[in-house]
Design a protein around this motif. Structure first.
Motif, short mmCIF file in Angstrom:
data_model
loop_
_atom_site.label_atom_id
_atom_site.label_comp_id
_atom_site.label_asym_id
_atom_site.label_seq_id
_atom_site.Cartn_x
_atom_site.Cartn_y
_atom_site.Cartn_z
N LEU A 52 0.82 -1.22 0.00
CA LEU A 52 0.00 0.00 0.00
C LEU A 52 0.85 1.27 0.00
O LEU A 52 0.33 2.36 0.19
CB LEU A 52 -0.93 -0.01 1.23
CG LEU A 52 -1.87 -1.20 1.35
CD1 LEU A 52 -2.62 -1.17 2.68
CD2 LEU A 52 -2.86 -1.22 0.19
N ARG A 104 -16.08 -7.06 11.31
CA ARG A 104 -16.09 -5.61 11.00
C ARG A 104 -17.49 -5.05 10.97
O ARG A 104 -17.72 -3.90 11.37
CB ARG A 104 -15.34 -5.36 9.69
CG ARG A 104 -13.82 -5.44 9.86
CD ARG A 104 -13.10 -5.32 8.55
NE ARG A 104 -11.64 -5.30 8.72
CZ ARG A 104 -10.79 -5.66 7.78
NH1 ARG A 104 -11.24 -6.08 6.59
NH2 ARG A 104 -9.49 -5.61 7.99
N HIS A 117 -6.92 -7.30 11.31
CA HIS A 117 -6.26 -7.65 10.05
C HIS A 117 -6.22 -9.17 9.90
O HIS A 117 -6.06 -9.88 10.89
CB HIS A 117 -4.81 -7.13 10.04
CG HIS A 117 -3.97 -7.77 8.97
ND1 HIS A 117 -3.94 -7.32 7.69
CD2 HIS A 117 -3.17 -8.88 9.01
CE1 HIS A 117 -3.15 -8.11 6.96
NE2 HIS A 117 -2.68 -9.07 7.75
P1 ATP Z 1 -6.07 -5.80 6.26
O1 ATP Z 1 -4.81 -5.97 5.43
O2 ATP Z 1 -5.90 -4.83 7.41
O3 ATP Z 1 -6.74 -7.08 6.64
P2 ATP Z 1 -7.55 -5.53 3.90
O4 ATP Z 1 -6.62 -6.54 3.32
O5 ATP Z 1 -8.98 -5.89 4.04
O6 ATP Z 1 -7.09 -5.08 5.33
P3 ATP Z 1 -6.18 -3.47 2.36
O7 ATP Z 1 -6.70 -2.89 1.12
O8 ATP Z 1 -4.98 -4.35 2.33
O9 ATP Z 1 -7.43 -4.19 3.07
O10 ATP Z 1 -5.92 -2.28 3.36
C1 ATP Z 1 -5.18 -2.48 4.52
C2 ATP Z 1 -5.64 -1.54 5.60
O11 ATP Z 1 -5.41 -0.21 5.20
C3 ATP Z 1 -7.14 -1.59 5.87
O12 ATP Z 1 -7.51 -2.63 6.75
C4 ATP Z 1 -7.39 -0.23 6.48
O13 ATP Z 1 -7.03 -0.22 7.86
C5 ATP Z 1 -6.42 0.64 5.72
N1 ATP Z 1 -7.09 1.30 4.60
C6 ATP Z 1 -7.43 0.76 3.41
N2 ATP Z 1 -8.07 1.64 2.62
C7 ATP Z 1 -8.11 2.79 3.34
C8 ATP Z 1 -8.63 4.10 3.10
N3 ATP Z 1 -9.24 4.41 1.95
N4 ATP Z 1 -8.51 5.02 4.09
C9 ATP Z 1 -7.90 4.72 5.26
N5 ATP Z 1 -7.39 3.52 5.55
C10 ATP Z 1 -7.49 2.56 4.62
#
Ligand code: ATP
Length: 139
Positions: A52, A104, A117
């Motif tokens: 990310l 969630r 996570h």
């Molecule tokens: P995780 O890896 O935490 O399980 P995920 O795989 O469902 O989450 P990802 O897209 O990998 O989702 O995003 C990782 C984390 O980044 C999210 O869990 C959230 O905490 C944060 N995140 C993602 N998108 C946003 C956003 N638009 N604004 C703020 N934080 C975000």
């Protein structure tokens, strides 16, 4: 049987939701094989969320994981299809899209504070377990 990395993030710890997350996995029949409370270093958080790096929220995300207001409760859970089923139990990244009954949906409201996570693939499970716990074989 396989292993996945599950973490209660600082907002979940601060809100007292650790036991509820653990109970969901225990009640499903999964086995807890590793657990620790840790304030991750900036390097660890940046590596964990390496995919990310280019996102506008990356800096805020790393700060929120590492600022020490509360630790992360890092866990390894084991069981049949626990990687995929763990993600199902956690629900969509944005709590507004998370299905009723998921963690969630039950406990949070916004994407930036989604309390938990879970690894999204075998490869990320392996990577995240060794990142947070050392080589997987040590557990
Ligand atoms: P995780 O890896 O935490 O399980 P995920 O795989 O469902 O989450 P990802 O897209 O990998 O989702 O995003 C990782 C984390 O980044 C999210 O869990 C959230 O905490 C944060 N995140 C993602 N998108 C946003 C956003 N638009 N604004 C703020 N934080 C975000």
């Amino acid at each position: 049987s396989e292993r996945t990395f599950i973490a209660v993030k600082p907002d979940g710890v601060q809100r007292g939701l650790v036991a509820k997350v653990i109970a969901r996995f225990e009640e499903r029949g999964y086995k807890l094989v590793g657990l620790k409370a840790i304030v991750p270093s900036k390097e660890l958080a940046e590596e964990h969320y390496g995919d990310l790096k280019s996102k506008p929220f990356f800096g805020g995300l790393v700060d929120y994981m590492t600022n020490g207001k509360a630790p992360v409760v890092a866990m390894v859970w084991e069981g049949k299809d626990v990687i995929r089923q763990g993600r199902v139990m956690i629900g969509a990244t944005n709590p507004l899209d998370a299905a009723p009954g998921t963690i969630r949906n039950s406990y949070c409201q916004v994407i930036g504070r989604n309390i938990v996570h879970g690894s999204d693939s075998f490869e990320s499970a392996e990577k995240e377990i060794s990142l947070w716990f050392g080589k997987a074989g040590e557990l």
